[in-house]
Write a protein that holds these residues in place. Structure first.
Motif, mmCIF file in Angstrom:
data_model
loop_
_atom_site.group_PDB
_atom_site.id
_atom_site.type_symbol
_atom_site.label_atom_id
_atom_site.label_comp_id
_atom_site.label_asym_id
_atom_site.label_seq_id
_atom_site.Cartn_x
_atom_site.Cartn_y
_atom_site.Cartn_z
ATOM 1 N N ALA A 117 0.847 -1.190 0.000
ATOM 2 C CA ALA A 117 0.000 0.000 0.000
ATOM 3 C C ALA A 117 0.879 1.235 0.000
ATOM 4 O O ALA A 117 1.959 1.253 0.581
ATOM 5 C CB ALA A 117 -0.903 -0.007 1.210
ATOM 6 N N SER A 118 0.398 2.247 -0.656
ATOM 7 C CA SER A 118 1.134 3.504 -0.669
ATOM 8 C C SER A 118 0.331 4.562 0.077
ATOM 9 O O SER A 118 -0.882 4.473 0.205
ATOM 10 C CB SER A 118 1.403 3.955 -2.107
ATOM 11 N N PHE A 119 1.043 5.545 0.557
ATOM 12 C CA PHE A 119 0.408 6.634 1.282
ATOM 13 C C PHE A 119 0.475 7.888 0.441
ATOM 14 O O PHE A 119 1.497 8.180 -0.185
ATOM 15 C CB PHE A 119 1.108 6.862 2.625
ATOM 16 N N ALA A 120 -0.602 8.636 0.421
ATOM 17 C CA ALA A 120 -0.661 9.878 -0.352
ATOM 18 C C ALA A 120 0.140 10.953 0.358
ATOM 19 O O ALA A 120 0.230 10.977 1.589
ATOM 20 C CB ALA A 120 -2.109 10.318 -0.512
ATOM 21 N N GLY A 121 0.693 11.843 -0.425
ATOM 22 C CA GLY A 121 1.407 12.980 0.137
ATOM 23 C C GLY A 121 0.430 14.037 0.617
ATOM 24 O O GLY A 121 -0.771 13.963 0.361
ATOM 25 N N GLU A 122 0.951 14.994 1.324
ATOM 26 C CA GLU A 122 0.107 16.076 1.819
ATOM 27 C C GLU A 122 0.251 17.291 0.910
ATOM 28 O O GLU A 122 1.320 17.562 0.374
ATOM 29 C CB GLU A 122 0.490 16.433 3.254
ATOM 30 N N TYR A 123 -0.840 18.016 0.750
ATOM 31 C CA TYR A 123 -0.857 19.243 -0.045
ATOM 32 C C TYR A 123 -0.488 20.432 0.831
ATOM 33 O O TYR A 123 -0.714 20.410 2.036
ATOM 34 C CB TYR A 123 -2.264 19.480 -0.610
ATOM 35 N N PRO A 124 0.035 21.497 0.213
ATOM 36 C CA PRO A 124 0.250 22.739 0.977
ATOM 37 C C PRO A 124 -1.118 23.400 1.185
ATOM 38 O O PRO A 124 -1.602 24.144 0.314
ATOM 39 C CB PRO A 124 1.165 23.563 0.072
ATOM 40 N N ILE A 125 -1.768 23.107 2.282
ATOM 41 C CA ILE A 125 -3.169 23.476 2.456
ATOM 42 C C ILE A 125 -3.427 24.977 2.509
ATOM 43 O O ILE A 125 -4.562 25.403 2.365
ATOM 44 C CB ILE A 125 -3.781 22.790 3.697
ATOM 45 N N ASP A 126 -2.398 25.779 2.686
ATOM 46 C CA ASP A 126 -2.576 27.235 2.681
ATOM 47 C C ASP A 126 -2.481 27.823 1.280
ATOM 48 O O ASP A 126 -2.713 29.015 1.101
ATOM 49 C CB ASP A 126 -1.546 27.900 3.595
ATOM 50 N N ASP A 127 -2.169 27.011 0.288
ATOM 51 C CA ASP A 127 -2.086 27.456 -1.098
ATOM 52 C C ASP A 127 -3.502 27.784 -1.586
ATOM 53 O O ASP A 127 -4.392 26.932 -1.515
ATOM 54 C CB ASP A 127 -1.467 26.350 -1.952
ATOM 55 N N GLN A 158 -5.705 15.065 7.009
ATOM 56 C CA GLN A 158 -7.140 14.944 6.760
ATOM 57 C C GLN A 158 -7.564 15.869 5.620
ATOM 58 O O GLN A 158 -8.321 15.475 4.735
ATOM 59 C CB GLN A 158 -7.932 15.272 8.026
ATOM 60 N N HIS A 159 -7.064 17.098 5.648
ATOM 61 C CA HIS A 159 -7.383 18.063 4.605
ATOM 62 C C HIS A 159 -6.872 17.558 3.253
ATOM 63 O O HIS A 159 -7.550 17.689 2.232
ATOM 64 C CB HIS A 159 -6.774 19.423 4.957
ATOM 65 N N SER A 160 -5.713 16.962 3.236
ATOM 66 C CA SER A 160 -5.159 16.424 1.996
ATOM 67 C C SER A 160 -6.000 15.273 1.466
ATOM 68 O O SER A 160 -6.194 15.147 0.251
ATOM 69 C CB SER A 160 -3.703 15.980 2.211
ATOM 70 N N ALA A 161 -6.542 14.438 2.354
ATOM 71 C CA ALA A 161 -7.430 13.357 1.926
ATOM 72 C C ALA A 161 -8.695 13.930 1.292
ATOM 73 O O ALA A 161 -9.177 13.436 0.268
ATOM 74 C CB ALA A 161 -7.780 12.462 3.108
ATOM 75 N N ILE A 162 -9.220 14.991 1.868
ATOM 76 C CA ILE A 162 -10.406 15.653 1.325
ATOM 77 C C ILE A 162 -10.114 16.201 -0.068
ATOM 78 O O ILE A 162 -10.909 16.043 -0.995
ATOM 79 C CB ILE A 162 -10.876 16.773 2.277
ATOM 80 N N ILE A 163 -8.959 16.813 -0.239
ATOM 81 C CA ILE A 163 -8.567 17.357 -1.539
ATOM 82 C C ILE A 163 -8.449 16.246 -2.568
ATOM 83 O O ILE A 163 -8.938 16.381 -3.698
ATOM 84 C CB ILE A 163 -7.264 18.162 -1.416
ATOM 85 N N ASP A 164 -7.840 15.122 -2.196
ATOM 86 C CA ASP A 164 -7.729 13.989 -3.121
ATOM 87 C C ASP A 164 -9.103 13.527 -3.601
ATOM 88 O O ASP A 164 -9.309 13.301 -4.788
ATOM 89 C CB ASP A 164 -6.993 12.819 -2.460
ATOM 90 N N VAL A 165 -10.030 13.385 -2.677
ATOM 91 C CA VAL A 165 -11.375 12.931 -3.054
ATOM 92 C C VAL A 165 -12.062 13.964 -3.944
ATOM 93 O O VAL A 165 -12.683 13.618 -4.950
ATOM 94 C CB VAL A 165 -12.227 12.635 -1.802
ATOM 95 N N HIS A 195 -10.083 11.305 -6.881
ATOM 96 C CA HIS A 195 -9.296 10.121 -6.546
ATOM 97 C C HIS A 195 -10.068 9.219 -5.586
ATOM 98 O O HIS A 195 -10.813 9.700 -4.738
ATOM 99 C CB HIS A 195 -7.962 10.515 -5.896
ATOM 100 N N ASN A 196 -9.871 7.927 -5.711
ATOM 101 C CA ASN A 196 -10.420 6.969 -4.758
ATOM 102 C C ASN A 196 -9.395 6.728 -3.667
ATOM 103 O O ASN A 196 -8.194 6.706 -3.941
ATOM 104 C CB ASN A 196 -10.739 5.638 -5.446
ATOM 105 N N LEU A 197 -9.862 6.543 -2.447
ATOM 106 C CA LEU A 197 -8.926 6.275 -1.364
ATOM 107 C C LEU A 197 -9.609 5.549 -0.233
ATOM 108 O O LEU A 197 -10.831 5.461 -0.183
ATOM 109 C CB LEU A 197 -8.277 7.568 -0.866
ATOM 110 N N VAL A 198 -8.797 5.023 0.650
ATOM 111 C CA VAL A 198 -9.275 4.375 1.868
ATOM 112 C C VAL A 198 -8.702 5.154 3.031
ATOM 113 O O VAL A 198 -7.503 5.443 3.071
ATOM 114 C CB VAL A 198 -8.809 2.901 1.941
ATOM 115 N N VAL A 199 -9.560 5.508 3.978
ATOM 116 C CA VAL A 199 -9.113 6.198 5.191
ATOM 117 C C VAL A 199 -9.236 5.195 6.325
ATOM 118 O O VAL A 199 -10.321 4.684 6.589
ATOM 119 C CB VAL A 199 -9.973 7.445 5.477
#
Length: 79
Positions: A1-11, A29-36, A40-44
């Motif tokens: 399994a791979s883990f998603a990176g985090e976004y610069p949430i203040d951008d 959590q914010h990065s997971a929301i952005i991915d969805v 993107h499909n993901l599992v939390v």
């Protein structure tokens, strides 16, 4: 399994993808929301108390904000 990176949430560009946070969210959590919200499909997953329900709440809020429909299904009655 791979883990998603985090976004610069203040951008500002990233913030436009998921502008609604009805519950507190950390950067992962914010990065997971952005991915969805980007389609993107993901599992939390994680142990109790790590913010999975808050993440789902924020996901639903962002989807509704964008006029999307949401189907939420859970095995557990508590959900």
């Amino acid at each position: 399994a791979s883990f998603a990176g985090e976004y610069p949430i203040d951008d500002p560009a990233v913030e436009k993808v998921a502008p609604i946070l009805v519950t507190d969210a950390d950067s992962s959590q914010h990065s997971a929301i952005i991915d969805v919200m980007k389609g993107h499909n993901l599992v939390v997953e994680g142990p109790p108390g790590t913010g999975k329900s808050q993440t789902i709440t924020n996901l639903i809020a962002n989807a509704l904000h964008k006029g999307q429909r949401v189907l939420f299904v859970s095995e557990k009655m508590a959900a």
